[in-house]
Write a protein that holds these residues in place. Sequence first.
Motif, PDB file in Angstrom:
ATOM      1  N   LEU A  41       0.831  -1.203   0.000  1.00 33.95           N
ATOM      2  CA  LEU A  41       0.000   0.000   0.000  1.00 33.95           C
ATOM      3  C   LEU A  41       0.867   1.255   0.000  1.00 33.95           C
ATOM      4  O   LEU A  41       0.640   2.185  -0.782  1.00 33.95           O
ATOM      5  CB  LEU A  41      -0.938   0.005   1.206  1.00 33.95           C
ATOM      6  N   ASN A  42       1.877   1.275   0.865  1.00 35.17           N
ATOM      7  CA  ASN A  42       2.746   2.448   0.972  1.00 35.17           C
ATOM      8  C   ASN A  42       3.587   2.677  -0.276  1.00 35.17           C
ATOM      9  O   ASN A  42       3.916   3.819  -0.596  1.00 35.17           O
ATOM     10  CB  ASN A  42       3.644   2.337   2.206  1.00 35.17           C
ATOM     11  N   SER A  43       3.921   1.611  -0.995  1.00 33.91           N
ATOM     12  CA  SER A  43       4.718   1.740  -2.219  1.00 33.91           C
ATOM     13  C   SER A  43       3.850   2.058  -3.439  1.00 33.91           C
ATOM     14  O   SER A  43       4.378   2.330  -4.517  1.00 33.91           O
ATOM     15  CB  SER A  43       5.504   0.457  -2.478  1.00 33.91           C
ATOM     16  N   SER A  48      -5.817   1.935  -2.523  1.00 35.59           N
ATOM     17  CA  SER A  48      -6.764   1.844  -1.418  1.00 35.59           C
ATOM     18  C   SER A  48      -7.236   3.230  -1.008  1.00 35.59           C
ATOM     19  O   SER A  48      -6.705   4.246  -1.457  1.00 35.59           O
ATOM     20  CB  SER A  48      -6.112   1.156  -0.218  1.00 35.59           C
ATOM     21  N   TYR A  49      -8.237   3.232  -0.147  1.00 37.69           N
ATOM     22  CA  TYR A  49      -8.726   4.456   0.464  1.00 37.69           C
ATOM     23  C   TYR A  49      -9.255   4.110   1.850  1.00 37.69           C
ATOM     24  O   TYR A  49      -9.453   2.942   2.177  1.00 37.69           O
ATOM     25  CB  TYR A  49      -9.812   5.126  -0.397  1.00 37.69           C
ATOM     26  N   ARG A  50      -9.452   5.139   2.669  1.00 32.54           N
ATOM     27  CA  ARG A  50     -10.001   4.923   4.005  1.00 32.54           C
ATOM     28  C   ARG A  50     -11.490   5.242   3.979  1.00 32.54           C
ATOM     29  O   ARG A  50     -11.914   6.232   3.408  1.00 32.54           O
ATOM     30  CB  ARG A  50      -9.289   5.811   5.014  1.00 32.54           C
ATOM     31  N   GLU A  51     -12.247   4.379   4.588  1.00 26.87           N
ATOM     32  CA  GLU A  51     -13.680   4.572   4.769  1.00 26.87           C
ATOM     33  C   GLU A  51     -13.933   4.481   6.264  1.00 26.87           C
ATOM     34  O   GLU A  51     -13.943   3.386   6.822  1.00 26.87           O
ATOM     35  CB  GLU A  51     -14.471   3.502   4.011  1.00 26.87           C
ATOM     36  N   GLY A  52     -14.088   5.642   6.902  1.00 25.64           N
ATOM     37  CA  GLY A  52     -14.169   5.659   8.362  1.00 25.64           C
ATOM     38  C   GLY A  52     -12.852   5.154   8.929  1.00 25.64           C
ATOM     39  O   GLY A  52     -11.791   5.647   8.601  1.00 25.64           O
ATOM     40  N   GLY A  53     -12.912   4.113   9.737  1.00 26.43           N
ATOM     41  CA  GLY A  53     -11.706   3.539  10.320  1.00 26.43           C
ATOM     42  C   GLY A  53     -11.156   2.362   9.543  1.00 26.43           C
ATOM     43  O   GLY A  53     -10.193   1.732   9.973  1.00 26.43           O
ATOM     44  N   SER A  54     -11.756   2.077   8.379  1.00 25.08           N
ATOM     45  CA  SER A  54     -11.369   0.894   7.610  1.00 25.08           C
ATOM     46  C   SER A  54     -10.570   1.267   6.366  1.00 25.08           C
ATOM     47  O   SER A  54     -10.856   2.274   5.724  1.00 25.08           O
ATOM     48  CB  SER A  54     -12.609   0.126   7.142  1.00 25.08           C
ATOM     49  N   ARG A  55      -9.635   0.436   6.036  1.00 25.53           N
ATOM     50  CA  ARG A  55      -8.875   0.556   4.790  1.00 25.53           C
ATOM     51  C   ARG A  55      -9.555  -0.330   3.756  1.00 25.53           C
ATOM     52  O   ARG A  55      -9.819  -1.506   4.015  1.00 25.53           O
ATOM     53  CB  ARG A  55      -7.431   0.105   5.034  1.00 25.53           C
ATOM     54  N   LYS A  56      -9.883   0.216   2.606  1.00 29.21           N
ATOM     55  CA  LYS A  56     -10.517  -0.524   1.518  1.00 29.21           C
ATOM     56  C   LYS A  56      -9.539  -0.606   0.356  1.00 29.21           C
ATOM     57  O   LYS A  56      -9.022   0.403  -0.109  1.00 29.21           O
ATOM     58  CB  LYS A  56     -11.811   0.161   1.053  1.00 29.21           C
ATOM     59  N   ILE A  57      -9.288  -1.836  -0.125  1.00 30.94           N
ATOM     60  CA  ILE A  57      -8.330  -2.080  -1.199  1.00 30.94           C
ATOM     61  C   ILE A  57      -9.113  -2.521  -2.431  1.00 30.94           C
ATOM     62  O   ILE A  57      -9.947  -3.425  -2.347  1.00 30.94           O
ATOM     63  CB  ILE A  57      -7.305  -3.148  -0.778  1.00 30.94           C
ATOM     64  N   LEU A  58      -8.850  -1.900  -3.558  1.00 35.65           N
ATOM     65  CA  LEU A  58      -9.568  -2.219  -4.786  1.00 35.65           C
ATOM     66  C   LEU A  58      -9.148  -3.585  -5.301  1.00 35.65           C
ATOM     67  O   LEU A  58      -7.964  -3.884  -5.414  1.00 35.65           O
ATOM     68  CB  LEU A  58      -9.298  -1.162  -5.851  1.00 35.65           C
ATOM     69  N   TRP A  59     -10.161  -4.427  -5.612  1.00 38.20           N
ATOM     70  CA  TRP A  59      -9.872  -5.764  -6.143  1.00 38.20           C
ATOM     71  C   TRP A  59      -9.109  -5.676  -7.448  1.00 38.20           C
ATOM     72  O   TRP A  59      -8.240  -6.483  -7.727  1.00 38.20           O
ATOM     73  CB  TRP A  59     -11.157  -6.571  -6.341  1.00 38.20           C
ATOM     74  N   ARG A  60      -9.424  -4.671  -8.264  1.00 40.60           N
ATOM     75  CA  ARG A  60      -8.712  -4.560  -9.544  1.00 40.60           C
ATOM     76  C   ARG A  60      -7.225  -4.321  -9.324  1.00 40.60           C
ATOM     77  O   ARG A  60      -6.404  -4.780 -10.110  1.00 40.60           O
ATOM     78  CB  ARG A  60      -9.337  -3.496 -10.433  1.00 40.60           C
ATOM     79  N   SER A  61      -6.871  -3.624  -8.233  1.00 42.66           N
ATOM     80  CA  SER A  61      -5.448  -3.405  -7.972  1.00 42.66           C
ATOM     81  C   SER A  61      -4.786  -4.676  -7.440  1.00 42.66           C
ATOM     82  O   SER A  61      -3.606  -4.914  -7.705  1.00 42.66           O
ATOM     83  CB  SER A  61      -5.225  -2.222  -7.018  1.00 42.66           C
ATOM     84  N   ILE A  62      -5.548  -5.509  -6.724  1.00 44.31           N
ATOM     85  CA  ILE A  62      -5.028  -6.801  -6.269  1.00 44.31           C
ATOM     86  C   ILE A  62      -4.749  -7.683  -7.482  1.00 44.31           C
ATOM     87  O   ILE A  62      -3.677  -8.284  -7.601  1.00 44.31           O
ATOM     88  CB  ILE A  62      -6.018  -7.486  -5.304  1.00 44.31           C
ATOM     89  N   GLU A  63      -5.710  -7.729  -8.410  1.00 44.73           N
ATOM     90  CA  GLU A  63      -5.537  -8.535  -9.621  1.00 44.73           C
ATOM     91  C   GLU A  63      -4.385  -8.016 -10.478  1.00 44.73           C
ATOM     92  O   GLU A  63      -3.600  -8.797 -11.020  1.00 44.73           O
ATOM     93  CB  GLU A  63      -6.841  -8.562 -10.417  1.00 44.73           C
ATOM     94  N   ALA A  64      -4.260  -6.684 -10.590  1.00 45.63           N
ATOM     95  CA  ALA A  64      -3.167  -6.091 -11.370  1.00 45.63           C
ATOM     96  C   ALA A  64      -1.817  -6.415 -10.730  1.00 45.63           C
ATOM     97  O   ALA A  64      -0.834  -6.685 -11.441  1.00 45.63           O
ATOM     98  CB  ALA A  64      -3.360  -4.579 -11.486  1.00 45.63           C
ATOM     99  N   TYR A  65      -1.770  -6.404  -9.405  1.00 42.87           N
ATOM    100  CA  TYR A  65      -0.532  -6.752  -8.698  1.00 42.87           C
ATOM    101  C   TYR A  65      -0.116  -8.184  -9.016  1.00 42.87           C
ATOM    102  O   TYR A  65       1.051  -8.456  -9.325  1.00 42.87           O
ATOM    103  CB  TYR A  65      -0.714  -6.568  -7.188  1.00 42.87           C
TER     104      TYR A  65
END
Length: 81
Positions: A41-43, A48-65
């Motif tokens: 995430l940091n690199s 991702s983005y923050r929604e309240g206190g939660s971190r949300k990671i986009l599935w498309r970015s997981i697949e691209a990774y």
Amino acid sequence: MSSCSPEAINATFGSKRPIVASVNETMIALKIGRAKIYQLLNSGELESYREGGSRKILWRSIEAYVERRLKQEAERRGRAA
């Protein structure tokens, strides 16, 4: 903290996967630890983005990774992906 199994995720969402995943879901999907997730995430490897206190990671970015890692591995082994 509750853990989510892939079966529980599938039971909740059926065959349609949500647009985003939690950090725990991403850890399960990639089979890597929390520290590595935050390193990615940091690199900027994962979006991702923050929604309240939660971190949300986009599935498309997981697949691209995963696709990038497969390509890197194929190049390392001397063959095209």
